[in-house]
Write a protein that holds these residues in place. Structure first.
Motif, PDB file in Angstrom:
ATOM      1  N   GLY A 130       4.384 -18.627  15.781  1.00 31.02           N
ATOM      2  CA  GLY A 130       5.478 -19.133  16.602  1.00 31.02           C
ATOM      3  C   GLY A 130       5.170 -20.550  17.068  1.00 31.02           C
ATOM      4  N   ASP A 131       3.910 -20.780  17.485  1.00 31.26           N
ATOM      5  CA  ASP A 131       3.471 -22.126  17.871  1.00 31.26           C
ATOM      6  C   ASP A 131       3.542 -23.074  16.677  1.00 31.26           C
ATOM      7  OD1 ASP A 131       2.850 -21.167  20.427  1.00 31.26           O
ATOM      8  OD2 ASP A 131       0.736 -20.845  19.914  1.00 31.26           O
ATOM      9  N   TYR A 132       3.043 -22.614  15.532  1.00 32.21           N
ATOM     10  CA  TYR A 132       3.049 -23.457  14.338  1.00 32.21           C
ATOM     11  C   TYR A 132       4.472 -23.821  13.928  1.00 32.21           C
ATOM     12  CZ  TYR A 132      -1.900 -22.196  13.421  1.00 32.21           C
ATOM     13  OH  TYR A 132      -3.260 -22.018  13.484  1.00 32.21           O
ATOM     14  N   THR A 133       5.378 -22.856  14.016  1.00 33.42           N
ATOM     15  CA  THR A 133       6.778 -23.121  13.675  1.00 33.42           C
ATOM     16  C   THR A 133       7.343 -24.171  14.613  1.00 33.42           C
ATOM     17  OG1 THR A 133       7.084 -20.917  12.749  1.00 33.42           O
ATOM     18  CG2 THR A 133       9.075 -22.076  13.449  1.00 33.42           C
ATOM     19  N   ASP A 134       7.067 -24.024  15.902  1.00 33.03           N
ATOM     20  CA  ASP A 134       7.557 -24.983  16.887  1.00 33.03           C
ATOM     21  C   ASP A 134       7.004 -26.380  16.622  1.00 33.03           C
ATOM     22  OD1 ASP A 134       9.122 -25.372  19.385  1.00 33.03           O
ATOM     23  OD2 ASP A 134       7.161 -25.902  20.210  1.00 33.03           O
ATOM     24  N   LEU A 135       5.721 -26.483  16.311  1.00 33.39           N
ATOM     25  CA  LEU A 135       5.110 -27.783  16.008  1.00 33.39           C
ATOM     26  C   LEU A 135       5.766 -28.417  14.776  1.00 33.39           C
ATOM     27  CD1 LEU A 135       1.333 -26.974  16.521  1.00 33.39           C
ATOM     28  CD2 LEU A 135       2.696 -28.590  17.860  1.00 33.39           C
ATOM     29  N   ALA A 136       5.921 -27.623  13.726  1.00 32.48           N
ATOM     30  CA  ALA A 136       6.499 -28.140  12.486  1.00 32.48           C
ATOM     31  C   ALA A 136       7.952 -28.573  12.689  1.00 32.48           C
ATOM     32  CB  ALA A 136       6.405 -27.085  11.384  1.00 32.48           C
ATOM     33  N   VAL A 137       8.709 -27.788  13.432  1.00 32.40           N
ATOM     34  CA  VAL A 137      10.109 -28.132  13.682  1.00 32.40           C
ATOM     35  C   VAL A 137      10.213 -29.386  14.550  1.00 32.40           C
ATOM     36  CG1 VAL A 137      12.213 -27.378  14.888  1.00 32.40           C
ATOM     37  CG2 VAL A 137      11.065 -25.850  13.264  1.00 32.40           C
ATOM     38  N   ASN A 138       9.346 -29.522  15.550  1.00 35.95           N
ATOM     39  CA  ASN A 138       9.373 -30.736  16.371  1.00 35.95           C
ATOM     40  C   ASN A 138       9.082 -31.979  15.537  1.00 35.95           C
ATOM     41  OD1 ASN A 138      10.018 -30.490  19.280  1.00 35.95           O
ATOM     42  ND2 ASN A 138       8.558 -28.819  19.122  1.00 35.95           N
ATOM     43  N   GLU A 139       8.130 -31.880  14.609  1.00 37.06           N
ATOM     44  CA  GLU A 139       7.846 -33.020  13.732  1.00 37.06           C
ATOM     45  C   GLU A 139       9.007 -33.273  12.775  1.00 37.06           C
ATOM     46  OE1 GLU A 139       5.535 -35.206  14.169  1.00 37.06           O
ATOM     47  OE2 GLU A 139       4.597 -34.059  15.772  1.00 37.06           O
ATOM     48  N   TYR A 140       9.642 -32.199  12.334  1.00 32.18           N
ATOM     49  CA  TYR A 140      10.832 -32.316  11.479  1.00 32.18           C
ATOM     50  C   TYR A 140      11.943 -33.061  12.230  1.00 32.18           C
ATOM     51  CZ  TYR A 140      14.867 -30.825   8.715  1.00 32.18           C
ATOM     52  OH  TYR A 140      16.017 -30.794   7.965  1.00 32.18           O
ATOM     53  N   LEU A 141      12.177 -32.678  13.487  1.00 28.64           N
ATOM     54  CA  LEU A 141      13.211 -33.342  14.288  1.00 28.64           C
ATOM     55  C   LEU A 141      12.865 -34.805  14.531  1.00 28.64           C
ATOM     56  CD1 LEU A 141      14.103 -30.577  16.900  1.00 28.64           C
ATOM     57  CD2 LEU A 141      15.442 -31.296  14.906  1.00 28.64           C
ATOM     58  N   ARG A 142      11.584 -35.106  14.691  1.00 32.33           N
ATOM     59  CA  ARG A 142      11.157 -36.495  14.856  1.00 32.33           C
ATOM     60  C   ARG A 142      11.491 -37.296  13.591  1.00 32.33           C
ATOM     61  NH1 ARG A 142       7.731 -37.232  18.491  1.00 32.33           N
ATOM     62  NH2 ARG A 142       6.456 -35.405  18.061  1.00 32.33           N
ATOM     63  N   ALA A 143      11.209 -36.708  12.440  1.00 32.45           N
ATOM     64  CA  ALA A 143      11.471 -37.391  11.173  1.00 32.45           C
ATOM     65  C   ALA A 143      12.969 -37.505  10.884  1.00 32.45           C
ATOM     66  CB  ALA A 143      10.765 -36.643  10.037  1.00 32.45           C
ATOM     67  N   ALA A 144      13.733 -36.474  11.241  1.00 29.40           N
ATOM     68  CA  ALA A 144      15.161 -36.442  10.909  1.00 29.40           C
ATOM     69  C   ALA A 144      16.029 -37.191  11.902  1.00 29.40           C
ATOM     70  CB  ALA A 144      15.630 -34.982  10.813  1.00 29.40           C
ATOM     71  N   LEU A 145      15.700 -37.068  13.197  1.00 28.29           N
ATOM     72  CA  LEU A 145      16.581 -37.586  14.253  1.00 28.29           C
ATOM     73  C   LEU A 145      15.939 -38.635  15.142  1.00 28.29           C
ATOM     74  CD1 LEU A 145      17.926 -34.136  15.491  1.00 28.29           C
ATOM     75  CD2 LEU A 145      19.309 -35.886  14.393  1.00 28.29           C
ATOM     76  N   GLY A 146      14.644 -38.870  14.973  1.00 34.36           N
ATOM     77  CA  GLY A 146      13.945 -39.760  15.885  1.00 34.36           C
ATOM     78  C   GLY A 146      13.263 -39.014  17.017  1.00 34.36           C
ATOM     79  N   GLY A 147      13.299 -37.676  16.972  1.00 36.43           N
ATOM     80  CA  GLY A 147      12.618 -36.847  17.959  1.00 36.43           C
ATOM     81  C   GLY A 147      13.577 -36.092  18.852  1.00 36.43           C
ATOM     82  N   TYR A 148      13.030 -35.079  19.505  1.00 32.88           N
ATOM     83  CA  TYR A 148      13.832 -34.258  20.414  1.00 32.88           C
ATOM     84  C   TYR A 148      14.426 -35.078  21.557  1.00 32.88           C
ATOM     85  CZ  TYR A 148      15.431 -29.915  22.524  1.00 32.88           C
ATOM     86  OH  TYR A 148      16.210 -28.923  23.022  1.00 32.88           O
ATOM     87  N   PRO A 149      13.677 -36.057  22.117  1.00 29.85           N
ATOM     88  CA  PRO A 149      14.274 -36.882  23.177  1.00 29.85           C
ATOM     89  C   PRO A 149      15.554 -37.607  22.718  1.00 29.85           C
ATOM     90  CG  PRO A 149      11.913 -37.161  23.187  1.00 29.85           C
ATOM     91  CD  PRO A 149      12.249 -36.365  21.949  1.00 29.85           C
ATOM     92  N   GLU A 150      15.624 -37.956  21.449  1.00 28.05           N
ATOM     93  CA  GLU A 150      16.833 -38.602  20.929  1.00 28.05           C
ATOM     94  C   GLU A 150      18.003 -37.621  20.928  1.00 28.05           C
ATOM     95  OE1 GLU A 150      19.477 -41.413  19.370  1.00 28.05           O
ATOM     96  OE2 GLU A 150      17.626 -41.583  20.515  1.00 28.05           O
ATOM     97  N   LEU A 151      17.734 -36.375  20.594  1.00 33.19           N
ATOM     98  CA  LEU A 151      18.773 -35.344  20.642  1.00 33.19           C
ATOM     99  C   LEU A 151      19.292 -35.202  22.080  1.00 33.19           C
ATOM    100  CD1 LEU A 151      20.200 -33.177  18.869  1.00 33.19           C
ATOM    101  CD2 LEU A 151      18.432 -31.590  19.624  1.00 33.19           C
ATOM    102  N   VAL A 152      18.379 -35.198  23.038  1.00 31.08           N
ATOM    103  CA  VAL A 152      18.764 -35.099  24.458  1.00 31.08           C
ATOM    104  C   VAL A 152      19.555 -36.336  24.875  1.00 31.08           C
ATOM    105  CG1 VAL A 152      17.898 -34.947  26.828  1.00 31.08           C
ATOM    106  CG2 VAL A 152      16.851 -33.565  25.014  1.00 31.08           C
TER     107      VAL A 152
END
Length: 145
Positions: free
Chosen positions: A28-50
């Motif tokens: 679950g931790d690994y999935t969260d880490l990988a998805v956060n890095e994915y969002l960084r690469a795709a969108l500029g990071g979770y803060p950008e989504l916010v």
């Protein structure tokens, strides 16, 4: 199919159980880490989504284990979108032992897009869907050293 986003990381000693393999809950931790890095690469990071006025909430996480991973092994997490609904999307994460090529586990994480202030479901805007589909394709983050 295009080459998916890849996140490489090394299994740490404290992530292993008494049997000497990665403890199941760590995926679950690994999935969260990988998805956060994915969002960084795709969108500029979770803060950008916010910043755009959105957040995500996990509504489903399914992990299937295929083989053990052990201390100091490097895992490659390939992340790609596998489903889009009106307000939700699913990202699939495949964990592979980088040295052997063996599939270790697969996780599917389903997220609902919500308003960042009210936490009410939101329709996924076309630009966010496009970024999730195309923004991280072929990129790699290597934290394995």
């Amino acid at each position: 199919m295009s080459k998916p986003f890849e996140f490489l990381f090394r299994v740490r000693y404290g992530e292993c159980d008494a049997q000497g393999v990665v403890f199941n809950a760590r995926y679950g931790d690994y999935t969260d880490l990988a998805v956060n890095e994915y969002l960084r690469a795709a969108l500029g990071g979770y803060p950008e989504l916010v910043r755009l006025g959105y957040e995500t909430q996990v509504v489903r996480l399914l992990t299937e284990w295929k083989a053990p991973a052990r201390y100091d092994e490097v895992l490659k997490a390939s992340v790609y979108p596998s489903h889009f609904g009106n307000t939700s999307f699913t990202l699939t994460v495949e964990f592979v032992n980088r040295a052997t090529g063996a599939l270790v586990a697969t996780s599917q994480a389903t997220y609902v897009l919500v308003d960042a202030k009210e936490f009410t479901k939101q329709i996924i805007p076309a630009e966010i869907k496009s970024a999730l589909l195309e923004g991280a394709v072929g990129k790699q983050i290597n934290q394995a050293g």
